[in-house]
Design a protein around this motif. Structure first.
Motif, PDB file in Angstrom:
ATOM      1  N   ARG A 184      51.716  49.797 -82.113  1.00  0.00           N
ATOM      2  CA  ARG A 184      50.651  49.000 -82.738  1.00  0.00           C
ATOM      3  C   ARG A 184      49.438  48.901 -81.813  1.00  0.00           C
ATOM      4  O   ARG A 184      48.286  49.047 -82.251  1.00  0.00           O
ATOM      5  CB  ARG A 184      51.174  47.610 -83.084  1.00  0.00           C
ATOM      6  N   ALA A 185      49.686  48.662 -80.523  1.00  0.00           N
ATOM      7  CA  ALA A 185      48.581  48.541 -79.569  1.00  0.00           C
ATOM      8  C   ALA A 185      47.794  49.845 -79.463  1.00  0.00           C
ATOM      9  O   ALA A 185      46.557  49.843 -79.429  1.00  0.00           O
ATOM     10  CB  ALA A 185      49.122  48.136 -78.200  1.00  0.00           C
ATOM     11  N   ILE A 186      48.498  50.971 -79.423  1.00  0.00           N
ATOM     12  CA  ILE A 186      47.836  52.274 -79.321  1.00  0.00           C
ATOM     13  C   ILE A 186      47.053  52.573 -80.596  1.00  0.00           C
ATOM     14  O   ILE A 186      45.922  53.048 -80.554  1.00  0.00           O
ATOM     15  CB  ILE A 186      48.863  53.385 -79.043  1.00  0.00           C
ATOM     16  N   GLU A 187      47.663  52.275 -81.745  1.00  0.00           N
ATOM     17  CA  GLU A 187      46.996  52.523 -83.027  1.00  0.00           C
ATOM     18  C   GLU A 187      45.719  51.692 -83.136  1.00  0.00           C
ATOM     19  O   GLU A 187      44.678  52.191 -83.603  1.00  0.00           O
ATOM     20  CB  GLU A 187      47.945  52.207 -84.184  1.00  0.00           C
ATOM     21  N   ASP A 188      45.780  50.437 -82.708  1.00  0.00           N
ATOM     22  CA  ASP A 188      44.591  49.579 -82.732  1.00  0.00           C
ATOM     23  C   ASP A 188      43.474  50.178 -81.868  1.00  0.00           C
ATOM     24  O   ASP A 188      42.309  50.211 -82.275  1.00  0.00           O
ATOM     25  CB  ASP A 188      44.931  48.177 -82.224  1.00  0.00           C
ATOM     26  N   TYR A 189      43.851  50.614 -80.675  1.00  0.00           N
ATOM     27  CA  TYR A 189      42.844  51.178 -79.763  1.00  0.00           C
ATOM     28  C   TYR A 189      42.271  52.473 -80.343  1.00  0.00           C
ATOM     29  O   TYR A 189      41.054  52.692 -80.323  1.00  0.00           O
ATOM     30  CB  TYR A 189      43.456  51.447 -78.395  1.00  0.00           C
ATOM     31  N   ALA A 190      43.151  53.326 -80.866  1.00  0.00           N
ATOM     32  CA  ALA A 190      42.701  54.601 -81.436  1.00  0.00           C
ATOM     33  C   ALA A 190      41.776  54.375 -82.622  1.00  0.00           C
ATOM     34  O   ALA A 190      40.773  55.085 -82.790  1.00  0.00           O
ATOM     35  CB  ALA A 190      43.907  55.440 -81.862  1.00  0.00           C
ATOM     36  N   HIS A 191      42.099  53.383 -83.449  1.00  0.00           N
ATOM     37  CA  HIS A 191      41.245  53.072 -84.606  1.00  0.00           C
ATOM     38  C   HIS A 191      39.843  52.700 -84.150  1.00  0.00           C
ATOM     39  O   HIS A 191      38.849  53.076 -84.783  1.00  0.00           O
ATOM     40  CB  HIS A 191      41.863  51.934 -85.413  1.00  0.00           C
ATOM     41  N   GLY A 192      39.770  51.966 -83.030  1.00  0.00           N
ATOM     42  CA  GLY A 192      38.460  51.606 -82.484  1.00  0.00           C
ATOM     43  C   GLY A 192      37.675  52.803 -81.997  1.00  0.00           C
ATOM     44  O   GLY A 192      36.442  52.744 -81.889  1.00  0.00           O
ATOM     45  N   GLU A 193      38.371  53.895 -81.731  1.00  0.00           N
ATOM     46  CA  GLU A 193      37.722  55.141 -81.303  1.00  0.00           C
ATOM     47  C   GLU A 193      37.547  56.111 -82.479  1.00  0.00           C
ATOM     48  O   GLU A 193      37.221  57.275 -82.275  1.00  0.00           O
ATOM     49  CB  GLU A 193      38.558  55.814 -80.214  1.00  0.00           C
ATOM     50  N   ASN A 194      37.799  55.612 -83.692  1.00  0.00           N
ATOM     51  CA  ASN A 194      37.715  56.435 -84.920  1.00  0.00           C
ATOM     52  C   ASN A 194      38.720  57.581 -84.912  1.00  0.00           C
ATOM     53  O   ASN A 194      38.447  58.676 -85.407  1.00  0.00           O
ATOM     54  CB  ASN A 194      36.298  56.971 -85.128  1.00  0.00           C
ATOM     55  N   SER A 247      53.894  44.144 -73.710  1.00  0.00           N
ATOM     56  CA  SER A 247      53.934  45.411 -74.448  1.00  0.00           C
ATOM     57  C   SER A 247      52.564  45.853 -74.931  1.00  0.00           C
ATOM     58  O   SER A 247      52.208  47.034 -74.833  1.00  0.00           O
ATOM     59  CB  SER A 247      54.886  45.277 -75.645  1.00  0.00           C
ATOM     60  N   PHE A 248      51.794  44.899 -75.465  1.00  0.00           N
ATOM     61  CA  PHE A 248      50.490  45.264 -76.013  1.00  0.00           C
ATOM     62  C   PHE A 248      49.541  45.721 -74.906  1.00  0.00           C
ATOM     63  O   PHE A 248      48.794  46.688 -75.089  1.00  0.00           O
ATOM     64  CB  PHE A 248      49.895  44.097 -76.797  1.00  0.00           C
ATOM     65  N   SER A 249      49.593  45.053 -73.762  1.00  0.00           N
ATOM     66  CA  SER A 249      48.737  45.463 -72.635  1.00  0.00           C
ATOM     67  C   SER A 249      49.135  46.847 -72.135  1.00  0.00           C
ATOM     68  O   SER A 249      48.275  47.670 -71.797  1.00  0.00           O
ATOM     69  CB  SER A 249      48.839  44.452 -71.485  1.00  0.00           C
ATOM     70  N   ILE A 250      50.433  47.116 -72.090  1.00  0.00           N
ATOM     71  CA  ILE A 250      50.914  48.434 -71.661  1.00  0.00           C
ATOM     72  C   ILE A 250      50.400  49.514 -72.611  1.00  0.00           C
ATOM     73  O   ILE A 250      49.859  50.539 -72.187  1.00  0.00           O
ATOM     74  CB  ILE A 250      52.449  48.454 -71.588  1.00  0.00           C
ATOM     75  N   GLY A 251      50.555  49.279 -73.920  1.00  0.00           N
ATOM     76  CA  GLY A 251      50.092  50.259 -74.901  1.00  0.00           C
ATOM     77  C   GLY A 251      48.592  50.443 -74.880  1.00  0.00           C
ATOM     78  O   GLY A 251      48.085  51.570 -74.955  1.00  0.00           O
ATOM     79  N   GLU A 252      47.875  49.332 -74.753  1.00  0.00           N
ATOM     80  CA  GLU A 252      46.414  49.398 -74.765  1.00  0.00           C
ATOM     81  C   GLU A 252      45.881  50.156 -73.557  1.00  0.00           C
ATOM     82  O   GLU A 252      44.981  51.005 -73.688  1.00  0.00           O
ATOM     83  CB  GLU A 252      45.844  47.982 -74.795  1.00  0.00           C
ATOM     84  N   GLN A 253      46.421  49.872 -72.378  1.00  0.00           N
ATOM     85  CA  GLN A 253      45.927  50.550 -71.177  1.00  0.00           C
ATOM     86  C   GLN A 253      46.341  52.020 -71.148  1.00  0.00           C
ATOM     87  O   GLN A 253      45.614  52.858 -70.628  1.00  0.00           O
ATOM     88  CB  GLN A 253      46.405  49.802 -69.931  1.00  0.00           C
ATOM     89  N   ALA A 254      47.498  52.317 -71.714  1.00  0.00           N
ATOM     90  CA  ALA A 254      47.896  53.726 -71.829  1.00  0.00           C
ATOM     91  C   ALA A 254      46.921  54.472 -72.731  1.00  0.00           C
ATOM     92  O   ALA A 254      46.481  55.590 -72.414  1.00  0.00           O
ATOM     93  CB  ALA A 254      49.317  53.826 -72.376  1.00  0.00           C
ATOM     94  N   ALA A 255      46.562  53.843 -73.854  1.00  0.00           N
ATOM     95  CA  ALA A 255      45.614  54.466 -74.789  1.00  0.00           C
ATOM     96  C   ALA A 255      44.244  54.621 -74.146  1.00  0.00           C
ATOM     97  O   ALA A 255      43.582  55.656 -74.298  1.00  0.00           O
ATOM     98  CB  ALA A 255      45.507  53.628 -76.059  1.00  0.00           C
ATOM     99  N   GLN A 256      43.816  53.604 -73.423  1.00  0.00           N
ATOM    100  CA  GLN A 256      42.506  53.667 -72.761  1.00  0.00           C
ATOM    101  C   GLN A 256      42.445  54.843 -71.792  1.00  0.00           C
ATOM    102  O   GLN A 256      41.470  55.602 -71.773  1.00  0.00           O
ATOM    103  CB  GLN A 256      42.239  52.364 -72.005  1.00  0.00           C
ATOM    104  N   THR A 257      43.506  55.018 -71.003  1.00  0.00           N
ATOM    105  CA  THR A 257      43.534  56.139 -70.057  1.00  0.00           C
ATOM    106  C   THR A 257      43.581  57.478 -70.783  1.00  0.00           C
ATOM    107  O   THR A 257      42.923  58.435 -70.374  1.00  0.00           O
ATOM    108  CB  THR A 257      44.745  56.003 -69.114  1.00  0.00           C
ATOM    109  N   LEU A 258      44.347  57.549 -71.883  1.00  0.00           N
ATOM    110  CA  LEU A 258      44.400  58.798 -72.646  1.00  0.00           C
ATOM    111  C   LEU A 258      43.007  59.190 -73.116  1.00  0.00           C
ATOM    112  O   LEU A 258      42.610  60.366 -73.012  1.00  0.00           O
ATOM    113  CB  LEU A 258      45.337  58.662 -73.843  1.00  0.00           C
ATOM    114  N   PHE A 259      42.242  58.233 -73.609  1.00  0.00           N
ATOM    115  CA  PHE A 259      40.898  58.556 -74.100  1.00  0.00           C
ATOM    116  C   PHE A 259      39.941  58.868 -72.947  1.00  0.00           C
ATOM    117  O   PHE A 259      38.997  59.642 -73.125  1.00  0.00           O
ATOM    118  CB  PHE A 259      40.365  57.426 -74.976  1.00  0.00           C
ATOM    119  N   GLU A 260      40.188  58.305 -71.778  1.00  0.00           N
ATOM    120  CA  GLU A 260      39.397  58.699 -70.604  1.00  0.00           C
ATOM    121  C   GLU A 260      39.647  60.167 -70.274  1.00  0.00           C
ATOM    122  O   GLU A 260      38.713  60.900 -69.931  1.00  0.00           O
ATOM    123  CB  GLU A 260      39.758  57.805 -69.413  1.00  0.00           C
ATOM    124  N   ILE A 261      40.898  60.596 -70.399  1.00  0.00           N
ATOM    125  CA  ILE A 261      41.224  62.003 -70.143  1.00  0.00           C
ATOM    126  C   ILE A 261      40.602  62.892 -71.211  1.00  0.00           C
ATOM    127  O   ILE A 261      40.003  63.933 -70.910  1.00  0.00           O
ATOM    128  CB  ILE A 261      42.755  62.204 -70.099  1.00  0.00           C
TER     129      ILE A 261
END
Length: 334
Positions: free
Chosen positions: A82-92, A291-305
């Motif tokens: 859920r955390a990753i999906e939320d972050y990804a949605h914010g990145e379209n 859990s949400f912080s873990i997912g969110e920060q993982a997603a943030q780093t993925l998009f940085e890459i």
């Protein structure tokens, strides 16, 4: 019915095709609010749907990422998704979620499928035995991050709980309540780094406190059998640390089967704060991971890459939190 094109949008909005293209790609730097408003109205009035495939080919991105979890039945997995999906949605971005069932063959199949679909990056809760495949992803500079686990010798950013701290927090809480018998229940340890760290931390604490260890690890059926035999032999410790939610379910089944009372007959602490832990009677004391912080920060780093920004290749540890409820009481020897 006539297919609406970008030229139709440009004509209706009274702007150039290039300006509409900039709008669709969110390049608004030199675009006035009035122009943006006209293009938006034109797109809505004409019911224009951009050619996503053409756009992805031009941008060399599919605007999609893949998430592969080891077992989607874990509460932790669903919260991370859920955390990753939320972050990804914010990145379209869109996400594709796959469940590997802790099976490296299934995991490899999903990775190859997602690569064939040209997803822009992967978030993985990895199993074992796919080191060669992960090493190839690193060698190819493919955007990938790990969650909950890491693989020794693989240079992929990993985001997980400080497992040693979590077990120490649970162990010390039981010690403070006067318990001299503390057991540990886990699903199969195998080559899963998080489970290895949790059991090793428990064994080390038993050694330091001159306490006889009691461990039960294996599939859910084996956990049930081992605990069942321990209860029948009156060999079950007076307190247990349970390594995750699925193992906790088995413990609670045995408690009900044998008519044990929590916390009078058995005190429990579980790793992970699952939804029912608060509403179970009595409420279950947990060591929660964010859990949400873990997912969110993982997603943030993925998009940085993905976006070729700077990022750290390291194991990111997250601090656990003890949430006291009613499943642990002061121990009084009988």
């Amino acid at each position: 019915m006539k297919k609406i094109t970008i030229n139709d949008v440009a004509k209706t909005a009274q702007v150039s095709k290039t300006t509409v293209s900039h709008y669709l790609n969110e390049r608004y730097k030199n675009m006035s609010p009035d122009t943006r408003e006209r293009i938006s109205l034109a797109i809505n009035d004409l019911n224009y749907n951009p050619n996503v495939i053409a756009k992805s080919l031009k941008n060399k991105k599919t605007m999609t990422i893949g998430i592969i979890v080891a077992n989607i039945l874990h509460s932790f997995s669903t919260q991370v998704i859920r955390a990753i999906e939320d972050y990804a949605h914010g990145e379209n971005y869109h996400v594709i979620v796959c469940n590997a069932d802790n099976d490296p063959v299934k995991e490899k199949d999903y990775i190859q499928m997602l690569l064939a679909k040209q997803v822009d990056g992967l978030v993985i809760i990895p199993t074992s035995d796919n080191d060669e495949l992960f090493s190839k992803l690193v060698a190819d500079d493919y955007p990938v991050v790990f969650v909950d686990r890491f693989i020794e010798g693989i240079s992929i950013p990993s985001f997980l709980l400080d497992n040693e701290n979590a077990i120490q927090t649970a162990f010390n809480h039981l010690l403070d309540k006067g318990y001299e018998e503390i057991g540990f229940v886990s699903q199969p340890i195998e080559d899963i780094s998080a489970r290895i760290e949790r059991q090793n931390a428990y064994m080390d604490l038993c050694f330091r406190h001159k306490m006889e260890p009691f461990t039960t690890s294996g599939g859910l059926a084996l956990i049930h059998q081992s605990l069942d035999e321990a209860i029948k032999k009156d060999a079950l410790p007076k307190s247990l640390i349970v390594a995750n939610d699925l193992a906790l379910f088995e413990v609670l089944k045995l408690v009900k089967k044998h008519g044990l009372n929590i916390p009078e007959d058995l005190s429990l602490i579980s790793i992970d704060d699952i939804e029912f832990a608060e509403f179970f009677n009595p409420g279950i004391t947990v060591v929660a991971q964010p859990s949400f912080s873990i997912g969110e920060q993982a997603a943030q780093t993925l998009f940085e890459i993905i976006n070729k920004k700077e990022y750290e290749i390291k194991i990111h540890r997250f601090k656990p939190e003890l949430i006291e409820r009613d499943s642990v009481i002061e121990y009084e020897s009988k």
